[in-house]
Design an enzyme around this catalytic site. Structure first.
Site, short mmCIF file in Angstrom:
data_model
loop_
_atom_site.label_atom_id
_atom_site.label_comp_id
_atom_site.label_asym_id
_atom_site.label_seq_id
_atom_site.Cartn_x
_atom_site.Cartn_y
_atom_site.Cartn_z
N CYS A 1 -23.18 58.25 71.25
CA CYS A 1 -23.53 57.23 72.24
C CYS A 1 -22.34 56.91 73.13
CB CYS A 1 -24.04 55.99 71.52
SG CYS A 1 -25.44 56.37 70.48
N GLU B 1 7.68 75.04 62.54
CA GLU B 1 6.53 74.37 61.93
C GLU B 1 5.24 74.56 62.74
OE1 GLU B 1 8.89 70.62 60.01
OE2 GLU B 1 8.36 70.47 62.12
N PRO B 2 4.77 75.80 62.86
CA PRO B 2 3.53 75.99 63.62
C PRO B 2 2.30 75.49 62.86
CG PRO B 2 4.18 78.04 62.58
CD PRO B 2 5.27 77.05 62.27
C1 LIG Z 1 2.39 68.08 64.78
C2 LIG Z 1 3.66 68.60 64.27
C3 LIG Z 1 3.83 69.97 64.10
C4 LIG Z 1 2.78 70.99 64.44
O1 LIG Z 1 2.43 70.99 65.78
P1 LIG Z 1 1.48 72.18 66.35
O2 LIG Z 1 1.29 71.80 67.76
O3 LIG Z 1 0.23 72.14 65.55
O4 LIG Z 1 2.24 73.44 66.14
C5 LIG Z 1 5.03 70.41 63.58
N1 LIG Z 1 6.01 69.55 63.24
C6 LIG Z 1 5.87 68.23 63.39
C7 LIG Z 1 6.98 67.33 62.99
C8 LIG Z 1 4.71 67.70 63.91
O5 LIG Z 1 4.58 66.39 64.06
#
Ligand SMILES: *Cc1c(COP(=O)(O)O)cnc(C)c1O
Length: 465
Positions: free
Chosen positions: A393, A322-323
């Site tokens: 600010c 999940e990038p």
């Molecule tokens: C935030 C998140 C991601 C993505 O993280 P990156 O650092 O943007 O790659 C993937 N999976 C889950 C479950 C997340 O919470």
């Protein structure tokens, strides 16, 4: 695996104990390809351009500050991830990094899936035309309404994060008379952040269900107990951190997740078909960072999972990742106009721009490092140590803590801060009643706002008192 060169050393522009500054870059006009989107270049006339469109034109058309996104670079990164992971794996783009309908269309066209973690992200994903089947819904406290909408829309996965949520989702599927594929999010006892990871026995955080104390195994039992109500358990999910360069954390995570798959087979006679190792892969914010390429990451993760499954005598499950940051982060820069320049004798020069912590909270929030370039012209002036600050600010309103710019930087100049594609627009606020900047996508010499600039009317529209 490549790793960053600077974890223990002085940070860019830090004052060293001997009273010397780290060296300025050899050529202040050069744009280091590690931190800039692929089509960004400094033209012969000295002006920075992206996909053939120069920053003076961009500023004239869209105003400043503005996020400027290289669409071809975004698409190329999607393809690189897709191709690296191949047909036996799925790439889910994490929408929280930055999401708009145009982004959803690009993801769809390039064959990626999409993670959402709120009703608003779900709305945007569906409005952009992503088939619900290719969505996964995350979150540690999804509302009943969000769950109902997701199930009714037919999202491909719901990632379960608590005992209560298992019952909530099962109640919804039973009521609607539908089946829903779910994964259980586990915490594997790995804290990964940038250059180090810590493997612990337990996790002190809000996400997921702990492996070590048996909570995750109990969650699996409870999900399976509601099979007749519509829950189809398809896999285990783990996400260990963000801006990670050291793959060792994924190694521990994969080993522990496969250990759970093994335990599930032994207890329930069930081999789960999916494993999701989450996101968190790092990008270069400054030239000192040296992230891995998608094909290296795919090979490393694939090898780890294959080896661990082989050891446990399990058929390798379908892998997903999940990038978020690693896809969108490097594709955009923020374009600012300089308003004031304030040299502080013997310290540094403060360069104030027309945005700040409302469009980039990461420096204040995470002590994030960025670099910066003078964008509307080249300059042969000597380097001077600067700090780019905003107009808010707060004295913590810093965009770039330490960097060098040509000493003749002046009001009216344009500055570009690279690698702001992820977690900048998506975390932007209206602090000081500042309208949020637009996101301008550039491709083939043409720009278009995919998210327009907010106006004072937008701000007043919410003010109904
Ligand atoms: C935030 C998140 C991601 C993505 O993280 P990156 O650092 O943007 O790659 C993937 N999976 C889950 C479950 C997340 O919470």
């Amino acid at each position: 695996m490549s790793r960053s060169a600077h974890p223990a050393g002085p940070r860019h522009g830090d004052v060293l104990p001997e009273g010397h500054y780290t060296a300025p870059p050899a050529d202040l006009n050069a744009l280091d390809p590690r931190v800039w989107a692929r089509t960004v270049e400094r033209r012969a006339d000295g002006v920075v351009a992206v996909a053939g469109l120069d920053v003076n034109e961009l500023a004239a058309t869209y105003g400043t500050p503005a996020y400027v996104l290289d669409e071809d670079d975004f698409r190329a990164r999607c393809r690189a991830w897709r191709e690296a992971f191949g047909a036996n794996a799925d790439v889910f783009y994490a929408g929280k990094a930055f999401l708009s309908r145009a982004v959803v269309r690009w993801l769809h066209e390039e064959g990626l899936n999409l993670d959402v973690c709120s009703g608003g992200e779900l709305t945007t994903a569906l409005a952009g035309g992503m088939p619900a089947e290719r969505l996964a819904l995350h979150g540690n406290n999804k509302s009943l309404e969000e769950i109902e909408r997701a199930v009714a829309a037919g999202v491909g996965r719901i990632v379960l994060d608590s005992f209560q949520e298992i019952e909530r989702v099962a109640d919804v599927t039973r009521r609607l008379g539908v089946r829903q594929r779910v994964q259980v999010r586990v915490t594997v006892g790995v804290e990964a952040h940038t250059h180090e990871f810590i493997a612990t026995a337990h996790e002190d955080q809000k996400f997921g269900l702990a492996l070590a104390d048996g909570t995750a195994a109990e969650a699996v039992r409870r999900v399976l107990a509601r099979r007749d109500d519509g829950l189809d358990l398809v896999g285990i999910h783990s996400h260990i951190g963000s801006q990670i360069f050291d793959m060792a954390g994924f190694e521990v995570s994969a080993r522990r997740v496969v250990g759970l798959l093994d335990a599930i087979r032994n207890e329930h006679g069930l081999e789960l078909p999916e494993i999701d190792l989450g996101g968190g892969l790092g990008i270069a914010y400054t030239p000192e960072d040296d992230p891995s390429e998608p094909h290296e990451i795919a090979k490393t993760l694939g090898d780890i999972v294959a080896r661990e499954c082989d050891r446990a005598g399990l058929a390798p499950p379908r892998l997903s990742v999940e990038p978020g940051r690693a896809i969108v982060g490097p594709t955009a820069f923020t374009l600012y106009r300089v308003g004031t320049v304030k040299p502080l004798d013997g310290l540094r020069t403060y360069v104030s721009v027309d945005g700040g912590m409302s469009d980039n909270i990461r420096t204040a929030l995470y002590d994030a490092e960025y670099s910066v370039a003078l964008a509307n012209r080249a300059s042969q002036a000597p380097p001077t140590l600067i700090r780019v600050v905003g107009k808010h600010c707060e004295s913590g309103d810093i965009v770039v803590r330490n960097a060098y710019l040509p000493a003749d930087v002046a009001p009216g100049d344009l500055l570009a801060v690279p690698a702001t594609g992820a977690y900048c627009r998506s975390m932007a606020s209206n602090y000081n009643h500042t309208p949020r900047p637009p996101v301008v996508a550039v491709r083939g010499g043409t720009g278009r706002a995919i998210v327009r600039r907010e106006t004072d009317e937008d701000l007043l529209r919410l003010d109904v008192g």
